[in-house]
Design a protein around this motif. Structure first.
Motif, mmCIF file in Angstrom:
data_model
loop_
_atom_site.group_PDB
_atom_site.id
_atom_site.type_symbol
_atom_site.label_atom_id
_atom_site.label_comp_id
_atom_site.label_asym_id
_atom_site.label_seq_id
_atom_site.Cartn_x
_atom_site.Cartn_y
_atom_site.Cartn_z
ATOM 1 N N ASP A 184 -5.821 -1.307 -2.002
ATOM 2 C CA ASP A 184 -6.890 -2.237 -2.383
ATOM 3 C C ASP A 184 -6.383 -3.648 -2.658
ATOM 4 O OD1 ASP A 184 -8.737 -0.248 -2.154
ATOM 5 O OD2 ASP A 184 -8.795 0.245 -4.296
ATOM 6 N N THR A 185 -5.079 -3.807 -2.884
ATOM 7 C CA THR A 185 -4.515 -5.100 -3.286
ATOM 8 C C THR A 185 -3.708 -5.767 -2.190
ATOM 9 O OG1 THR A 185 -4.405 -4.349 -5.589
ATOM 10 C CG2 THR A 185 -3.066 -6.257 -5.000
ATOM 11 N N TRP A 186 -2.930 -5.014 -1.460
ATOM 12 C CA TRP A 186 -1.990 -5.579 -0.488
ATOM 13 C C TRP A 186 -2.399 -5.246 0.940
ATOM 14 C CZ3 TRP A 186 1.629 -8.889 -2.163
ATOM 15 C CH2 TRP A 186 1.986 -8.838 -3.521
ATOM 16 N N SER A 187 -2.127 -6.191 1.826
ATOM 17 C CA SER A 187 -2.334 -5.967 3.257
ATOM 18 C C SER A 187 -1.298 -6.747 4.048
ATOM 19 C CB SER A 187 -3.745 -6.382 3.676
ATOM 20 O OG SER A 187 -3.972 -7.755 3.414
ATOM 21 N N VAL A 188 -1.054 -6.320 5.272
ATOM 22 C CA VAL A 188 -0.185 -7.059 6.191
ATOM 23 C C VAL A 188 -1.056 -7.566 7.336
ATOM 24 C CG1 VAL A 188 1.910 -5.801 5.605
ATOM 25 C CG2 VAL A 188 0.423 -4.929 7.407
#
Length: 226
Positions: A184-188
């Motif tokens: 829910d917080t990090w993405s690439v």
């Protein structure tokens, strides 16, 4: 317009980022901070101007050298006002070096914008949340308008060296890519991004230079959402 110190560049970026992101946001809104690097190039462009009482005009072959110090990178802040539409600000430290052949053929010892052909823009982005990969992959497109603030490093053969930050003119960017949610917080993410800048600046010892420069880059990055 000349800039006497790097601190003014940092101040410009800070103001752009903070003024475009509100102090408070509705619970439904989302702020995304993105950091990226990648492979960046620039096609030939015409360099014109005058120095020492003589005019010059030639086609410069540019090299990006994205992995040489200082490396190519960017920072983007986006305030998603809805599930699809976002606004924000972006700084890209892109670079161009005139090739050795360009220097030798046109009477320059140095011709480069390599502590950044720095592009600062206000952006609009549109995304399609969770469209692919079981809701984890989100494609997006975006564009922005702003200013170019390059570090100018130019030395005509036998002339004085120009080595300073300058406000050189308007700039634009465009992008298309996709982000993959880790949680829910990090993405690439990966994206194509292009920039355009209409540059015109001063030369030490009297004179001017100008060039309209396009850059193209394939970026990879990491985003933090809150």
């Amino acid at each position: 317009m000349r800039i006497p110190a790097l601190s003014r560049l940092a101040a410009t970026l800070t103001v752009a980022m903070t003024t475009l992101l509100p102090a408070a946001r509705p619970a439904a809104a989302e702020v995304e901070l993105s950091f990226y690097t990648g492979y960046q190039t620039a096609p030939h462009s015409r360099v014109e101007g005058n120095y020492g009482g003589s005019d010059f005009s030639f086609l410069s072959e540019w090299e990006g050298r994205p992995f040489e110090m200082p490396p190519y990178y960017g920072i983007r802040a986006t305030w998603w006002r809805s599930a699809n539409l976002g606004f924000g600000a972006e700084f890209t430290h892109t670079k161009v070096y005139a090739s050795d052949a360009t220097l030798a053929d046109n009477g320059f010892d140095r011709l480069e914008l390599t502590d950044g052909l720095n592009i600062i823009t206000a952006n609009v982005l549109y995304r399609w949340p969770g469209k692919w990969a079981s809701g984890r992959l989100t494609p997006y497109v975006g564009a922005g308008l702003g200013v170019a603030v390059p570090h100018v490093d130019i030395t005509p053969t036998g002339g004085e060296k120009t080595f300073e930050y300058q406000f050189t003119g308007p700039a634009a960017r465009w992008m298309a890519g996709a982000s993959y949610a880790i949680n829910d917080t990090w993405s690439v993410f990966g994206e194509y991004q292009g920039t355009y800048s209409a540059n015109k600046g001063d030369l030490e010892g009297g004179g001017e230079w100008e060039s309209n420069i396009v850059t193209n880059a394939i970026n990879i990055g990491l985003s933090y959402n809150f």
